[in-house]
Motif scaffolding. Structure first.
Motif, PDB file in Angstrom:
ATOM      1  N   THR A 188      12.760  12.323  -5.080  1.00  0.00           N
ATOM      2  CA  THR A 188      11.903  13.469  -4.748  1.00  0.00           C
ATOM      3  C   THR A 188      10.917  13.092  -3.654  1.00  0.00           C
ATOM      4  N   PRO A 189      10.294  14.092  -3.008  1.00  0.00           N
ATOM      5  CA  PRO A 189       9.305  13.794  -1.957  1.00  0.00           C
ATOM      6  C   PRO A 189       8.101  13.007  -2.455  1.00  0.00           C
ATOM      7  N   GLN A 190       7.910  12.968  -3.760  1.00  0.00           N
ATOM      8  CA  GLN A 190       6.770  12.220  -4.320  1.00  0.00           C
ATOM      9  C   GLN A 190       7.095  10.742  -4.523  1.00  0.00           C
ATOM     10  N   ASP A 191       8.367  10.376  -4.300  1.00  0.00           N
ATOM     11  CA  ASP A 191       8.797   8.995  -4.497  1.00  0.00           C
ATOM     12  C   ASP A 191       8.680   8.180  -3.213  1.00  0.00           C
ATOM     13  N   ALA A 192       8.950   6.889  -3.339  1.00  0.00           N
ATOM     14  CA  ALA A 192       9.128   6.002  -2.185  1.00  0.00           C
ATOM     15  C   ALA A 192      10.443   5.270  -2.400  1.00  0.00           C
ATOM     16  N   VAL A 193      11.112   4.908  -1.321  1.00  0.00           N
ATOM     17  CA  VAL A 193      12.382   4.208  -1.415  1.00  0.00           C
ATOM     18  C   VAL A 193      12.219   2.786  -0.905  1.00  0.00           C
ATOM     19  N   LEU A 194      12.752   1.838  -1.678  1.00  0.00           N
ATOM     20  CA  LEU A 194      12.830   0.440  -1.261  1.00  0.00           C
ATOM     21  C   LEU A 194      14.313   0.144  -1.064  1.00  0.00           C
ATOM     22  N   ALA A 195      14.737   0.012   0.207  1.00  0.00           N
ATOM     23  CA  ALA A 195      16.154  -0.159   0.528  1.00  0.00           C
ATOM     24  C   ALA A 195      16.449  -1.613   0.881  1.00  0.00           C
ATOM     25  N   LEU A 196      17.504  -2.164   0.259  1.00  0.00           N
ATOM     26  CA  LEU A 196      17.885  -3.551   0.484  1.00  0.00           C
ATOM     27  C   LEU A 196      19.240  -3.617   1.172  1.00  0.00           C
ATOM     28  N   SER A 197      19.302  -4.359   2.270  1.00  0.00           N
ATOM     29  CA  SER A 197      20.569  -4.588   2.965  1.00  0.00           C
ATOM     30  C   SER A 197      20.357  -5.762   3.906  1.00  0.00           C
ATOM     31  N   TYR A 198      21.030  -6.872   3.657  1.00  0.00           N
ATOM     32  CA  TYR A 198      20.782  -8.038   4.488  1.00  0.00           C
ATOM     33  C   TYR A 198      21.155  -7.768   5.946  1.00  0.00           C
ATOM     34  N   SER A 199      22.276  -7.099   6.154  1.00  0.00           N
ATOM     35  CA  SER A 199      22.694  -6.792   7.529  1.00  0.00           C
ATOM     36  C   SER A 199      21.862  -5.661   8.118  1.00  0.00           C
ATOM     37  N   GLY A 200      21.381  -4.788   7.266  1.00  0.00           N
ATOM     38  CA  GLY A 200      20.673  -3.603   7.741  1.00  0.00           C
ATOM     39  C   GLY A 200      21.614  -2.537   8.275  1.00  0.00           C
ATOM     40  N   GLU A 201      22.908  -2.752   8.049  1.00  0.00           N
ATOM     41  CA  GLU A 201      23.915  -1.824   8.585  1.00  0.00           C
ATOM     42  C   GLU A 201      24.899  -1.365   7.486  1.00  0.00           C
ATOM     43  N   THR A 202      24.513  -1.466   6.239  1.00  0.00           N
ATOM     44  CA  THR A 202      25.390  -1.068   5.137  1.00  0.00           C
ATOM     45  C   THR A 202      25.648   0.431   5.196  1.00  0.00           C
ATOM     46  N   GLU A 211       0.824  -1.209   0.000  1.00  0.00           N
ATOM     47  CA  GLU A 211       0.000   0.000   0.000  1.00  0.00           C
ATOM     48  C   GLU A 211       0.856   1.257   0.000  1.00  0.00           C
ATOM     49  N   LEU A 212       1.981   1.211   0.711  1.00  0.00           N
ATOM     50  CA  LEU A 212       2.879   2.366   0.726  1.00  0.00           C
ATOM     51  C   LEU A 212       3.461   2.609  -0.662  1.00  0.00           C
ATOM     52  N   LEU A 213       3.930   1.555  -1.311  1.00  0.00           N
ATOM     53  CA  LEU A 213       4.536   1.711  -2.631  1.00  0.00           C
ATOM     54  C   LEU A 213       3.506   2.072  -3.694  1.00  0.00           C
ATOM     55  N   LEU A 214       2.297   1.552  -3.550  1.00  0.00           N
ATOM     56  CA  LEU A 214       1.237   1.885  -4.497  1.00  0.00           C
ATOM     57  C   LEU A 214       0.723   3.309  -4.293  1.00  0.00           C
ATOM     58  N   GLY A 215       0.897   3.814  -3.088  1.00  0.00           N
ATOM     59  CA  GLY A 215       0.315   5.112  -2.754  1.00  0.00           C
ATOM     60  C   GLY A 215       1.109   6.312  -3.227  1.00  0.00           C
ATOM     61  N   VAL A 216       2.351   6.115  -3.671  1.00  0.00           N
ATOM     62  CA  VAL A 216       3.151   7.265  -4.088  1.00  0.00           C
ATOM     63  C   VAL A 216       2.694   7.737  -5.461  1.00  0.00           C
ATOM     64  N   SER A 217       2.838   9.053  -5.680  1.00  0.00           N
ATOM     65  CA  SER A 217       2.393   9.631  -6.946  1.00  0.00           C
ATOM     66  C   SER A 217       3.463   9.595  -8.019  1.00  0.00           C
ATOM     67  N   SER A 218       4.679   9.215  -7.644  1.00  0.00           N
ATOM     68  CA  SER A 218       5.766   9.217  -8.615  1.00  0.00           C
ATOM     69  C   SER A 218       6.343   7.814  -8.782  1.00  0.00           C
ATOM     70  N   ARG A 219       7.559   7.573  -8.286  1.00  0.00           N
ATOM     71  CA  ARG A 219       8.246   6.314  -8.583  1.00  0.00           C
ATOM     72  C   ARG A 219       8.765   5.628  -7.327  1.00  0.00           C
ATOM     73  N   VAL A 220       9.082   4.346  -7.489  1.00  0.00           N
ATOM     74  CA  VAL A 220       9.748   3.598  -6.433  1.00  0.00           C
ATOM     75  C   VAL A 220      11.241   3.609  -6.759  1.00  0.00           C
ATOM     76  N   VAL A 221      12.048   4.095  -5.804  1.00  0.00           N
ATOM     77  CA  VAL A 221      13.497   4.151  -5.985  1.00  0.00           C
ATOM     78  C   VAL A 221      14.109   3.019  -5.173  1.00  0.00           C
ATOM     79  N   VAL A 222      14.779   2.102  -5.841  1.00  0.00           N
ATOM     80  CA  VAL A 222      15.370   0.947  -5.171  1.00  0.00           C
ATOM     81  C   VAL A 222      16.861   1.216  -4.964  1.00  0.00           C
TER      82      VAL A 222
END
Length: 325
Positions: free
Chosen positions: A87-101, A35-46
Motif C-alpha cells: 500500500t502507499p503507506q508502506d515502504a519497500v526494501l528490495a534486494l538484488s545483488y545484480s540490481g537487474e533481476t 529514516e525512510l523505513l522508520l518514517g512509514v506509517s505501515s509496514r516494510v515490505v521486503v
C-alpha cells in the motif's frame, strides 16, 4: 589440515572480509535508509528473488521481531496478485545483488506509481534497481566464497549482515527494549521471563501450606507434608504473614530433642517459627522471584497482595515447570 578444513577456513575468511568491508560504507545513505523505513506509517515490505529472497525473508522476520512491522513478498507472486499487499503507506526494501533481476524490475513501475518509498540493496550502484531507488545501499563484495565465483555466498552473507544492521539501528532509534522483544516472542524463554508474573504460577487456596501460630508441630508436619513445598506459612487472622516454618526448622527441632521424648502435639509454631519471612508480591515478575530465591538461598516464597495479605505460595519447582528457572 584436510582439504575440507582448508576450504572451510578460506570461505569464512572471504565472508568475514565481505562483512568488514561494509563497515566503511555505513554513511549518510544508511542514515537515509533508516529514516525512510522508520518514517512509514505501515509496514516494510521486503522483496527479493532466489538467494536474495531467502535472505529477504529472514531480514523481514528480524525487522518484525525488533519493532519494525515487516513481511516478505515474493516478486514473482507479486506480479500475479500479491502486489495488492503493498500500500502507499508502506515502504519497500528490495534486494538484488545484480540490481537487474527481472521479477523485481517488473514490479517497480507499480511501486513507483503508488509513490511507495524504495530502499534498494544491490552490489551495483549503476544498476537499474539502484537508480530507481530513493536510497541505495551498496552490498558489493570483492569475490564470492564459491571457488567458481558464481554461487551467492559472500554476497548473501553481506546482505544478511547489512539487514541486521538496519534492524538493530532502527531498534535503537525506537527505544525498543527487552519487554517489547518479549511481547513479540511470548513462546520463547525470554518471553516467559519477561511476561510471567508470580500470580501466573503461584499456588492458591487450599494448595497454600498455611497455619496459625497456635498450630502444633504435629499438625504442622501434616500441613507441610500435604503442601509438598518444604515450608509452612504462618499467618494471623487477617492473613498477614507472620513467619515461616521450614523442613530445615523441623530437623533442627528434632536434633535438639535427640535422645529424649518428643511430643510434637504439645509444641506450637509460635515458639519455633522464623519471624522474619521473605515474601514477594503477586505483581512481581517470576524471574525476580527466582533471583530473590537465589540471593536468599531459599527454595520457596509466600506471595502477598498490595496489602501484604497472603494470596499464594511458590517454590523452585513451580518456576521450573513454568520455564523460568
Amino acid at each position: 589440515m584436510s582439504i575440507y578444513q582448508t576450504q572451510a577456513k578460506k570461505t569464512l575468511q572471504i565472508e568475514a572480509a565481505a562483512i568488514t568491508d561494509l563497515i566503511e560504507r555505513i554513511d549518510d545513505d544508511f542514515d537515509a535508509a533508516c529514516e525512510l523505513l522508520l518514517g512509514v506509517s505501515s509496514r516494510v515490505v521486503v522483496i527479493g528473488m532466489g538467494k536474495s529472497g531467502h535472505i529477504g525473508s529472514k531480514i523481514a522476520a528480524t525487522l518484525a521481531s525488533t519493532g519494525t512491522p515487516a513481511f516478505f513478498v515474493h516478486p514473482a507472486e507479486a506480479s500475479h496478485g500479491d502486489l495488492g499487499m503493498i500500500t502507499p503507506q508502506d515502504a519497500v526494501l528490495a534486494l538484488s545483488y545484480s540490481g537487474e533481476t527481472d521479477e523485481v524490475l517488473a514490479i517497480l513501475p507499480i511501486i513507483k506509481r503508488q509513490s511507495v518509498p524504495l530502499v534498494a540493496m544491490t552490489g551495483n550502484p549503476q544498476s537499474t534497481l539502484a537508480k530507481q531507488a530513493d536510497v541505495h545501499l551498496d552490498i558489493s563484495v570483492a569475490k564470492e566464497a564459491c571457488p567458481l565465483n558464481l554461487a551467492p555466498t559472500a554476497s548473501s552473507t553481506a546482505t544478511l549482515a547489512l539487514g541486521d544492521a538496519l534492524a538493530v539501528a532502527m531498534l535503537q532509534a525506537k527505544g525498543f527494549n527487552a519487554e517489547d522483544f518479549a511481547r513479540s516472542h511470548p513462546g520463547g524463554k525470554l518471553g516467559k521471563k519477561l511476561l510471567t508474573f508470580t500470580c501466573d504460577i503461584m499456588r492458591t487456596s487450599d494448595e497454600i501450606p498455611m497455619a496459625s501460630p497456635e498450630t502444633t508441630l504435629l499438625d504442622t508436619v501434616m500441613v507441610m507434608s500435604q503442601g509438598g513445598m518444604g515450608f509452612v506459612i504462618i499467618v494471623d487472622l487477617a492473613h498477614q504473614v507472620m513467619g515461616v516454618f521450614t523442613d530445615g526448622d523441623l530437623r533442627r527441632v528434632l536434633n535438639k530433642q535427640r535422645g529424649g521424648a518428643i511430643d510434637l502435639s504439645a509444641m506450637c509454631l509460635a515458639d519455633y517459627m522464623q519471624n522474619a519471612a521473605t515474601v514477594i508480591e503477586e505483581t512481581t515478575l517470576a524471574a525476580e522471584a527466582l533471583q530473590l530465591m537465589e540471593v536468599r538461598r531459599i527454595s520457596a516464597l509466600p506471595v502477598v497482595d498490595a496489602n501484604q495479605r497472603l494470596v499464594g505460595a511458590m517454590n523452585m519447582h513451580d518456576l521450573l515447570r513454568a520455564g523460568i528457572a
